[in-house]
Design an enzyme around this catalytic site. Structure first.
Site, PDB file in Angstrom:
ATOM      1  N   HIS A 310      -7.853  -1.925   4.142  1.00 51.88           N
ATOM      2  CA  HIS A 310      -9.069  -2.565   4.310  1.00 51.88           C
ATOM      3  C   HIS A 310     -10.191  -1.674   4.874  1.00 51.88           C
ATOM      4  O   HIS A 310      -9.879  -1.036   5.782  1.00 51.88           O
ATOM      5  CB  HIS A 310      -8.963  -3.933   5.077  1.00 51.88           C
ATOM      6  CG  HIS A 310      -9.551  -4.924   5.172  1.00 51.88           C
ATOM      7  ND1 HIS A 310     -11.053  -4.856   5.688  1.00 51.88           N
ATOM      8  CD2 HIS A 310      -9.721  -5.863   4.342  1.00 51.88           C
ATOM      9  CE1 HIS A 310     -11.601  -5.958   5.339  1.00 51.88           C
ATOM     10  NE2 HIS A 310     -11.121  -6.722   4.395  1.00 51.88           N
ATOM     11  N   ASP A 367      -4.114 -10.479   1.415  1.00 51.78           N
ATOM     12  CA  ASP A 367      -3.574 -10.888   0.140  1.00 51.78           C
ATOM     13  C   ASP A 367      -2.248 -10.445  -0.303  1.00 51.78           C
ATOM     14  O   ASP A 367      -1.486 -10.801  -1.134  1.00 51.78           O
ATOM     15  CB  ASP A 367      -4.316 -10.022  -1.146  1.00 51.78           C
ATOM     16  CG  ASP A 367      -5.645 -10.678  -1.214  1.00 51.78           C
ATOM     17  OD1 ASP A 367      -5.988 -11.885  -1.134  1.00 51.78           O
ATOM     18  OD2 ASP A 367      -6.658  -9.657  -1.356  1.00 51.78           O
TER      19      ASP A 367
HETATM   20  N1  CMC Z   1      -2.587   2.491  -1.455  1.00 55.31           N
HETATM   21  C1  CMC Z   1      -2.431   3.515  -1.153  1.00 55.31           C
HETATM   22  N2  CMC Z   1      -3.630   4.495  -0.677  1.00 55.31           N
HETATM   23  C2  CMC Z   1      -4.608   3.665  -0.105  1.00 55.31           C
HETATM   24  C3  CMC Z   1      -4.712   2.267  -0.202  1.00 55.31           C
HETATM   25  C4  CMC Z   1      -3.661   1.538  -0.865  1.00 55.31           C
HETATM   26  N3  CMC Z   1      -3.474   0.374  -1.103  1.00 55.31           N
HETATM   27  N4  CMC Z   1      -5.870   1.734   0.310  1.00 55.31           N
HETATM   28  C5  CMC Z   1      -6.441   2.850   0.802  1.00 55.31           C
HETATM   29  N5  CMC Z   1      -5.502   4.029   0.333  1.00 55.31           N
HETATM   30  C6  CMC Z   1      -6.072   5.382   0.776  1.00 55.31           C
HETATM   31  C7  CMC Z   1      -7.222   6.116   0.122  1.00 55.31           C
HETATM   32  O1  CMC Z   1      -6.469   6.594  -1.308  1.00 55.31           O
HETATM   33  C8  CMC Z   1      -7.855   6.830   0.975  1.00 55.31           C
HETATM   34  O2  CMC Z   1      -6.945   8.135   0.899  1.00 55.31           O
HETATM   35  P1  CMC Z   1      -7.697   9.583   1.126  1.00 55.31           P
HETATM   36  O3  CMC Z   1      -8.470   9.593   2.345  1.00 55.31           O
HETATM   37  O4  CMC Z   1      -6.571  10.454   1.011  1.00 55.31           O
HETATM   38  O5  CMC Z   1      -8.480   9.774  -0.219  1.00 55.31           O
HETATM   39  C9  CMC Z   1      -7.530   6.262   2.297  1.00 55.31           C
HETATM   40  O6  CMC Z   1      -6.580   5.449   2.226  1.00 55.31           O
HETATM   41  C10 CMC Z   1      -8.782   5.435   2.434  1.00 55.31           C
HETATM   42  O7  CMC Z   1      -9.064   4.583   1.336  1.00 55.31           O
HETATM   43  P2  CMC Z   1     -10.426   4.067   0.750  1.00 55.31           P
HETATM   44  O8  CMC Z   1     -10.257   3.609  -0.665  1.00 55.31           O
HETATM   45  O9  CMC Z   1     -11.511   5.019   0.858  1.00 55.31           O
HETATM   46  O10 CMC Z   1     -10.705   2.656   1.645  1.00 55.31           O
HETATM   47  P3  CMC Z   1     -11.936   1.825   1.156  1.00 55.31           P
HETATM   48  O11 CMC Z   1     -12.371   1.177   2.441  1.00 55.31           O
HETATM   49  O12 CMC Z   1     -12.961   2.403   0.383  1.00 55.31           O
HETATM   50  O13 CMC Z   1     -11.006   0.448   0.330  1.00 55.31           O
HETATM   51  C11 CMC Z   1      -9.723  -1.164  -0.074  1.00 55.31           C
HETATM   52  C12 CMC Z   1     -10.572  -0.647   0.893  1.00 55.31           C
HETATM   53  C13 CMC Z   1      -9.126  -2.388   0.301  1.00 55.31           C
HETATM   54  C14 CMC Z   1     -10.427  -1.442  -1.478  1.00 55.31           C
HETATM   55  C15 CMC Z   1      -8.286  -0.174  -0.412  1.00 55.31           C
HETATM   56  O14 CMC Z   1      -7.574  -0.037   0.425  1.00 55.31           O
HETATM   57  C16 CMC Z   1      -7.475  -0.672  -1.791  1.00 55.31           C
HETATM   58  O15 CMC Z   1      -7.755  -0.646  -2.669  1.00 55.31           O
HETATM   59  N6  CMC Z   1      -6.528  -1.539  -1.186  1.00 55.31           N
HETATM   60  C17 CMC Z   1      -5.545  -2.207  -2.290  1.00 55.31           C
HETATM   61  C18 CMC Z   1      -6.501  -3.449  -2.831  1.00 55.31           C
HETATM   62  C19 CMC Z   1      -6.402  -4.668  -1.901  1.00 55.31           C
HETATM   63  O16 CMC Z   1      -5.590  -4.841  -1.282  1.00 55.31           O
HETATM   64  N7  CMC Z   1      -7.719  -5.248  -1.820  1.00 55.31           N
HETATM   65  C20 CMC Z   1      -7.742  -6.426  -0.918  1.00 55.31           C
HETATM   66  C21 CMC Z   1      -8.461  -6.167   0.373  1.00 55.31           C
HETATM   67  S1  CMC Z   1      -8.524  -7.436   1.496  1.00 55.31           S
HETATM   68  C22 CMC Z   1      -9.027  -9.001   0.686  1.00 55.31           C
HETATM   69  C23 CMC Z   1     -10.494  -8.752   0.318  1.00 55.31           C
HETATM   70  O17 CMC Z   1     -11.292  -8.059   0.622  1.00 55.31           O
HETATM   71  O18 CMC Z   1     -10.745  -9.737  -0.896  1.00 55.31           O
END
Ligand code: CMC
Length: 434
Positions: A310, A367
């Site tokens: 998140h 989720d």
């Molecule tokens: N699985 C594997 N790696 C992950 C995941 C995941 N679910 N989420 C983040 N990472 C890694 C990402 O690859 C990055 O690694 P590195 O630093 O090596 O590049 C690091 O963790 C930081 O992640 P980010 O993508 O920069 O984080 P963000 O804040 O931009 O994205 C997120 C947040 C929720 C979009 C992301 O965690 C994600 O894609 N999660 C899966 C989708 C999900 O469950 N979304 C629902 C969010 S909660 C409800 C809502 O908001 O609606």
């Protein structure tokens, strides 16, 4: 809106000059630098893709402390609201800033009942969608269509706000259930004035003239809870979309429709559908937990652990805790054994002790467990994000109203750093290289 407190200044040194900007603080101690004149002063803009460090507004609605895992709506902790209130009380709280007293709740519930039907002509729209149309596509189109059937009311008059809010909250549930009935080719079910908000939704989803349908109180309680968990989450992607569209002066229906589209994405509300699809894939393909974790960590593999991570929570998402408990309760009480829950629990356990997830502070989000609960209630997977949208609606409305009354707000219009070609001349077509 409550005032912020000036607590000092921050200095920026650039090109031999020092610029001073006021620092202010909100009621929970969060601080920000007021830098609206940055470009005018320095010629610089703040580059912050994804807006991770950008405060777009001052808001009284929801407080999140992502480090401590705290979420409160209008000051009330999420676990208390989820336990002690109905979704409709929480919707009222978000929109009005206070919990309703008995007469306010009765009045609001009456309005919800009175406004629950949709124009008969709108029901025809459903018939023209292909059978496999995603319900989120239908819902967003239907919500914006409401603006052509129900005139915009004067949103500065309390009673008219109540009416519009009731209209939207009530009709979104009818539209959602109708889109499901249409997708399975079943007859539409009208809302009933004898049922509560959640009961009505379940009845419109599952009642059929040829079989007995009893509304199960366990399901009603659990669905109320899930809707409350989703009701607001401050400046997330869809709420920011609602605010951005609203900032142009677009009407409430149009702004909410934009929010629904933003919510649909798998990184946002669409994650609840994506989580179940991922768990089904793991189950179907017999993937081991170790393989899933390894694939989720592999940057060359598109597989991600959906329902994990998140932007704001760097500890356990407080909503996920409640959702996990609700999920276990529902499955136990209904006597359902779902192998997907076992997979989810194992995935969580492994991920939480894996260095990759620990280092990056990746925990289950809201989720991760909601889909399994919705599945146990008989809700089809492609309706999961629709349920999220019904839940998020009061938050979207509250933000739209708050923004409209905020004197600091202007049309939302970020800037960019251009990296395309510098000025060039047009070459006559006959001289352009093939
Ligand atoms: N699985 C594997 N790696 C992950 C995941 C995941 N679910 N989420 C983040 N990472 C890694 C990402 O690859 C990055 O690694 P590195 O630093 O090596 O590049 C690091 O963790 C930081 O992640 P980010 O993508 O920069 O984080 P963000 O804040 O931009 O994205 C997120 C947040 C929720 C979009 C992301 O965690 C994600 O894609 N999660 C899966 C989708 C999900 O469950 N979304 C629902 C969010 S909660 C409800 C809502 O908001 O609606």
């Amino acid at each position: 809106m409550h005032e912020v407190k000036e607590v000092g200044t921050a200095e920026l040194k650039y090109a031999d000059k020092t610029y001073s900007y006021p620092v202010f603080e909100g009621s929970e101690g969060e601080r920000a630098i007021r830098m609206g004149s940055l470009r005018q002063d320095t010629g610089l803009i703040n580059y912050d893709p994804g807006y991770g460090n950008t405060g777009s507004c001052i808001s009284d609605i929801t407080f999140i402390d992502g480090e401590k895992g705290i979420l409160r709506y209008r000051g009330y902790p999420i676990d208390v609201l989820a336990n002690d209130c109905t979704f409709i009380e929480v919707a009222y709280l978000l929109v009005h800033g206070h919990l309703p007293n008995q007469s306010q709740l009765t009045h609001f519930s009456r309005l919800l009942n009175r406004k629950s039907l949709i124009h008969e002509d709108m029901r025809n729209f459903f018939k023209n969608y292909p059978e496999d149309a995603h319900p989120m596509a239908i819902l967003s189109a239907m919500v914006v269509s409401l603006s052509s059937f129900y005139r915009e009311l004067n949103m500065s008059v309390e009673e008219e706000i109540d009416l519009t809010v009731a209209r939207l909250l009530s009709k979104i549930r009818t539209l959602a259930a109708l889109s499901y009935k249409q997708s399975i080719g079943a007859p539409h079910v009208y809302p009933s004035s004898k049922l509560t908000y959640v009961e009505n939704f379940l009845n419109m989803m599952f009642y059929t003239p040829v079989a007995n349908y009893e509304i199960d109180p366990i399901t009603v309680r659990a669905l109320n809870k899930l809707l409350i968990l989703h009701a607001d989450h401050e400046q997330n992607c869809s709420t920011s979309a609602v605010r951005l569209v609203g900032s142009s002066g677009a009407n409430l229906y149009a702004s909410i429709s934009a929010g629904i589209c933003a919510l649909w994405g798998p990184l946002h509300g669409g994650a609840n559908q994506a989580v179940i699809e991922m768990l089904e894939q793991i189950h179907r393909e017999g993937m081991t937990i170790d393989t899933c974790i390894a694939r989720a960590k592999d940057k060359d593999d598109p597989f991600r652990l959906m329902g994990f991570g998140h932007r704001v929570y760097k500890s356990y998402d407080p909503r996920a805790k409640i959702a996990k408990k609700a999920c276990e309760d529902v499955l136990n009480t209904l006597g359902i054994k779902d192998e997907l829950l076992d997979i989810a629990v194992q995935l969580e356990e492994r991920a939480l002790s894996d260095e990759y997830f620990v280092e990056r502070k990746l925990y289950p989000n809201v989720d991760f467990y909601t889909g399994i609960t919705l599945r146990a209630m008989g809700i089809p997977t492609n309706m999961f994000t629709v349920i999220f949208a019904i839940g998020r609606l009061p938050g979207w409305i509250a933000h739209w109203l708050e923004q409209r009354d905020d004197k600091d707000q202007r049309i939302g219009r970020p800037r960019q750093i251009y990296t395309g070609p510098v000025k060039r001349e047009i070459v006559p077509i006959e001289d352009r290289p093939e």
